[in-house]
Design a protein around this motif. Structure first.
Motif, PDB file in Angstrom:
ATOM      1  N   TYR A   9      -2.734  20.085  -6.309  1.00 24.89           N
ATOM      2  CA  TYR A   9      -1.385  19.824  -5.829  1.00 24.89           C
ATOM      3  C   TYR A   9      -1.195  18.309  -5.779  1.00 24.89           C
ATOM      4  O   TYR A   9      -2.136  17.579  -5.464  1.00 24.89           O
ATOM      5  CB  TYR A   9      -1.203  20.392  -4.432  1.00 24.89           C
ATOM      6  CG  TYR A   9      -0.955  21.880  -4.383  1.00 24.89           C
ATOM      7  CD1 TYR A   9      -1.739  22.771  -5.105  1.00 24.89           C
ATOM      8  CD2 TYR A   9       0.059  22.388  -3.613  1.00 24.89           C
ATOM      9  CE1 TYR A   9      -1.506  24.122  -5.051  1.00 24.89           C
ATOM     10  CE2 TYR A   9       0.294  23.751  -3.547  1.00 24.89           C
ATOM     11  CZ  TYR A   9      -0.494  24.619  -4.277  1.00 24.89           C
ATOM     12  OH  TYR A   9      -0.249  25.963  -4.218  1.00 24.89           O
ATOM     13  N   PRO A  10      -0.003  17.809  -6.104  1.00 30.24           N
ATOM     14  CA  PRO A  10       0.240  16.379  -5.951  1.00 30.24           C
ATOM     15  C   PRO A  10      -0.044  15.936  -4.517  1.00 30.24           C
ATOM     16  O   PRO A  10       0.258  16.652  -3.561  1.00 30.24           O
ATOM     17  CB  PRO A  10       1.719  16.224  -6.297  1.00 30.24           C
ATOM     18  CG  PRO A  10       1.978  17.353  -7.248  1.00 30.24           C
ATOM     19  CD  PRO A  10       1.155  18.497  -6.691  1.00 30.24           C
ATOM     20  N   VAL A  11      -0.616  14.754  -4.396  1.00 29.26           N
ATOM     21  CA  VAL A  11      -0.999  14.218  -3.096  1.00 29.26           C
ATOM     22  C   VAL A  11       0.092  13.322  -2.532  1.00 29.26           C
ATOM     23  O   VAL A  11       0.328  13.302  -1.334  1.00 29.26           O
ATOM     24  CB  VAL A  11      -2.334  13.444  -3.217  1.00 29.26           C
ATOM     25  CG1 VAL A  11      -2.722  12.792  -1.901  1.00 29.26           C
ATOM     26  CG2 VAL A  11      -3.439  14.368  -3.716  1.00 29.26           C
ATOM     27  N   VAL A  12       0.765  12.587  -3.401  1.00 27.12           N
ATOM     28  CA  VAL A  12       1.784  11.642  -2.958  1.00 27.12           C
ATOM     29  C   VAL A  12       2.931  11.608  -3.968  1.00 27.12           C
ATOM     30  O   VAL A  12       2.720  11.806  -5.168  1.00 27.12           O
ATOM     31  CB  VAL A  12       1.190  10.227  -2.748  1.00 27.12           C
ATOM     32  CG1 VAL A  12       0.714   9.624  -4.056  1.00 27.12           C
ATOM     33  CG2 VAL A  12       2.174   9.292  -2.064  1.00 27.12           C
ATOM     34  N   VAL A  28       8.712   3.144  -3.130  1.00 27.76           N
ATOM     35  CA  VAL A  28       8.191   3.563  -1.832  1.00 27.76           C
ATOM     36  C   VAL A  28       7.542   4.941  -1.958  1.00 27.76           C
ATOM     37  O   VAL A  28       7.810   5.691  -2.892  1.00 27.76           O
ATOM     38  CB  VAL A  28       9.305   3.622  -0.754  1.00 27.76           C
ATOM     39  CG1 VAL A  28       9.896   2.232  -0.505  1.00 27.76           C
ATOM     40  CG2 VAL A  28      10.387   4.610  -1.131  1.00 27.76           C
ATOM     41  N   ALA A  29       6.695   5.253  -0.986  1.00 28.21           N
ATOM     42  CA  ALA A  29       6.113   6.594  -0.883  1.00 28.21           C
ATOM     43  C   ALA A  29       7.033   7.445  -0.020  1.00 28.21           C
ATOM     44  O   ALA A  29       7.581   6.972   0.975  1.00 28.21           O
ATOM     45  CB  ALA A  29       4.726   6.518  -0.267  1.00 28.21           C
ATOM     46  N   ASP A  30       7.208   8.689  -0.406  1.00 26.24           N
ATOM     47  CA  ASP A  30       8.032   9.614   0.361  1.00 26.24           C
ATOM     48  C   ASP A  30       7.188  10.165   1.515  1.00 26.24           C
ATOM     49  O   ASP A  30       6.282  10.973   1.289  1.00 26.24           O
ATOM     50  CB  ASP A  30       8.497  10.748  -0.542  1.00 26.24           C
ATOM     51  CG  ASP A  30       9.405  11.739   0.152  1.00 26.24           C
ATOM     52  OD1 ASP A  30       9.480  11.723   1.402  1.00 26.24           O
ATOM     53  OD2 ASP A  30      10.041  12.541  -0.556  1.00 26.24           O
ATOM     54  N   PRO A  31       7.486   9.763   2.753  1.00 24.31           N
ATOM     55  CA  PRO A  31       6.662  10.203   3.883  1.00 24.31           C
ATOM     56  C   PRO A  31       6.853  11.684   4.221  1.00 24.31           C
ATOM     57  O   PRO A  31       6.050  12.259   4.952  1.00 24.31           O
ATOM     58  CB  PRO A  31       7.142   9.319   5.033  1.00 24.31           C
ATOM     59  CG  PRO A  31       8.545   8.984   4.681  1.00 24.31           C
ATOM     60  CD  PRO A  31       8.582   8.895   3.174  1.00 24.31           C
ATOM     61  N   THR A  47      -8.396   9.139   0.002  1.00 26.55           N
ATOM     62  CA  THR A  47      -9.630   9.913  -0.041  1.00 26.55           C
ATOM     63  C   THR A  47      -9.467  11.147  -0.924  1.00 26.55           C
ATOM     64  O   THR A  47     -10.328  11.447  -1.757  1.00 26.55           O
ATOM     65  CB  THR A  47     -10.048  10.320   1.386  1.00 26.55           C
ATOM     66  OG1 THR A  47     -10.296   9.125   2.139  1.00 26.55           O
ATOM     67  CG2 THR A  47     -11.291  11.190   1.378  1.00 26.55           C
ATOM     68  N   GLN A  48      -8.365  11.881  -0.746  1.00 29.00           N
ATOM     69  CA  GLN A  48      -8.121  13.077  -1.554  1.00 29.00           C
ATOM     70  C   GLN A  48      -7.954  12.729  -3.023  1.00 29.00           C
ATOM     71  O   GLN A  48      -8.496  13.409  -3.901  1.00 29.00           O
ATOM     72  CB  GLN A  48      -6.883  13.826  -1.061  1.00 29.00           C
ATOM     73  CG  GLN A  48      -6.602  15.099  -1.841  1.00 29.00           C
ATOM     74  CD  GLN A  48      -7.725  16.109  -1.750  1.00 29.00           C
ATOM     75  OE1 GLN A  48      -8.128  16.470  -0.649  1.00 29.00           O
ATOM     76  NE2 GLN A  48      -8.242  16.544  -2.870  1.00 29.00           N
ATOM     77  N   MET A  49      -7.209  11.665  -3.318  1.00 25.15           N
ATOM     78  CA  MET A  49      -6.985  11.276  -4.713  1.00 25.15           C
ATOM     79  C   MET A  49      -8.274  10.797  -5.370  1.00 25.15           C
ATOM     80  O   MET A  49      -8.510  11.064  -6.548  1.00 25.15           O
ATOM     81  CB  MET A  49      -5.876  10.225  -4.796  1.00 25.15           C
ATOM     82  CG  MET A  49      -4.508  10.816  -4.501  1.00 25.15           C
ATOM     83  SD  MET A  49      -3.170   9.608  -4.542  1.00 25.15           S
ATOM     84  CE  MET A  49      -3.181   9.143  -6.261  1.00 25.15           C
ATOM     85  N   LEU A  50      -9.123  10.090  -4.640  1.00 24.10           N
ATOM     86  CA  LEU A  50     -10.419   9.671  -5.185  1.00 24.10           C
ATOM     87  C   LEU A  50     -11.295  10.884  -5.472  1.00 24.10           C
ATOM     88  O   LEU A  50     -11.986  10.935  -6.500  1.00 24.10           O
ATOM     89  CB  LEU A  50     -11.120   8.703  -4.242  1.00 24.10           C
ATOM     90  CG  LEU A  50     -10.551   7.288  -4.208  1.00 24.10           C
ATOM     91  CD1 LEU A  50     -11.109   6.507  -3.017  1.00 24.10           C
ATOM     92  CD2 LEU A  50     -10.833   6.548  -5.516  1.00 24.10           C
ATOM     93  N   THR A  53       0.839  -1.183   0.000  1.00 27.04           N
ATOM     94  CA  THR A  53       0.000   0.000   0.000  1.00 27.04           C
ATOM     95  C   THR A  53       0.877   1.238   0.000  1.00 27.04           C
ATOM     96  O   THR A  53       1.711   1.409   0.887  1.00 27.04           O
ATOM     97  CB  THR A  53      -0.914   0.008   1.246  1.00 27.04           C
ATOM     98  OG1 THR A  53      -1.694  -1.174   1.232  1.00 27.04           O
ATOM     99  CG2 THR A  53      -1.810   1.207   1.247  1.00 27.04           C
ATOM    100  N   PHE A  54       0.686   2.096  -0.986  1.00 27.88           N
ATOM    101  CA  PHE A  54       1.476   3.320  -1.088  1.00 27.88           C
ATOM    102  C   PHE A  54       0.799   4.497  -0.398  1.00 27.88           C
ATOM    103  O   PHE A  54       1.455   5.466  -0.047  1.00 27.88           O
ATOM    104  CB  PHE A  54       1.682   3.703  -2.554  1.00 27.88           C
ATOM    105  CG  PHE A  54       2.502   2.725  -3.339  1.00 27.88           C
ATOM    106  CD1 PHE A  54       3.828   2.493  -3.024  1.00 27.88           C
ATOM    107  CD2 PHE A  54       1.966   2.060  -4.420  1.00 27.88           C
ATOM    108  CE1 PHE A  54       4.599   1.607  -3.753  1.00 27.88           C
ATOM    109  CE2 PHE A  54       2.725   1.181  -5.165  1.00 27.88           C
ATOM    110  CZ  PHE A  54       4.040   0.954  -4.831  1.00 27.88           C
ATOM    111  N   LEU A  55      -0.523   4.433  -0.247  1.00 25.78           N
ATOM    112  CA  LEU A  55      -1.301   5.588   0.178  1.00 25.78           C
ATOM    113  C   LEU A  55      -1.853   5.442   1.582  1.00 25.78           C
ATOM    114  O   LEU A  55      -2.301   4.360   1.965  1.00 25.78           O
ATOM    115  CB  LEU A  55      -2.491   5.791  -0.778  1.00 25.78           C
ATOM    116  CG  LEU A  55      -2.180   5.858  -2.269  1.00 25.78           C
ATOM    117  CD1 LEU A  55      -3.467   5.915  -3.061  1.00 25.78           C
ATOM    118  CD2 LEU A  55      -1.288   7.040  -2.575  1.00 25.78           C
ATOM    119  N   THR A  56      -1.867   6.550   2.311  1.00 28.99           N
ATOM    120  CA  THR A  56      -2.579   6.577   3.576  1.00 28.99           C
ATOM    121  C   THR A  56      -4.071   6.703   3.258  1.00 28.99           C
ATOM    122  O   THR A  56      -4.453   7.016   2.111  1.00 28.99           O
ATOM    123  CB  THR A  56      -2.136   7.779   4.434  1.00 28.99           C
ATOM    124  OG1 THR A  56      -2.545   8.986   3.768  1.00 28.99           O
ATOM    125  CG2 THR A  56      -0.633   7.778   4.671  1.00 28.99           C
TER     126      THR A  56
END
Length: 113
Positions: free
Chosen positions: A28-31, A87-90, A10-13, A2-5
């Motif tokens: 704005y980019p979300v992730v 990976v996702a950049d935290p 929710t924001q991307m959807l 899973t890449f997304l919190t």
């Protein structure tokens, strides 16, 4: 993988639903996703209702960034040359809309954030 919190999903959807309705949005980019060992990066802004197909700025690390769609499940299976996964950049927080990141990436030949 899973890449997304939950909040990012929710924001991307929501951004994806707006795009599907034909709204002219420049979010704005979300992730930010990236490879630890290959120089590739993705700045993603929206997610289709299927929860897998994301849209944003993609950079395969070869000098030709572009806007497009990417499957999160496909990215989850990618392994870099040293065996490291995407990976996702935290720590990523977007500071400008996707159009500005795109203009800079096209000018520079890569995503530099």
């Amino acid at each position: 993988m899973t890449f997304l919190t939950d909040a990012q999903r929710t924001q991307m959807l929501a951004n994806g639903a707006a795009r599907a309705r034909g709204e002219a949005i420049d979010p704005y980019p979300v992730v930010k996703l990236y490879t630890l060992d290959a120089g590739a990066a993705w700045l993603l802004v929206s997610l289709d209702a299927d929860g897998d197909l994301a849209y944003g700025l993609t950079d395969a690390g070869i000098g030709f960034p572009e806007l497009g769609h990417v499957s999160l499940s496909a990215l989850a299976g990618v392994v870099g040359p040293r065996g490291l996964r995407i990976v996702a950049d935290p720590h990523f927080t977007a500071c400008q809309p996707l159009s500005a990141y795109t203009a800079a990436a096209l000018r520079d030949g890569s995503i530099n954030d």
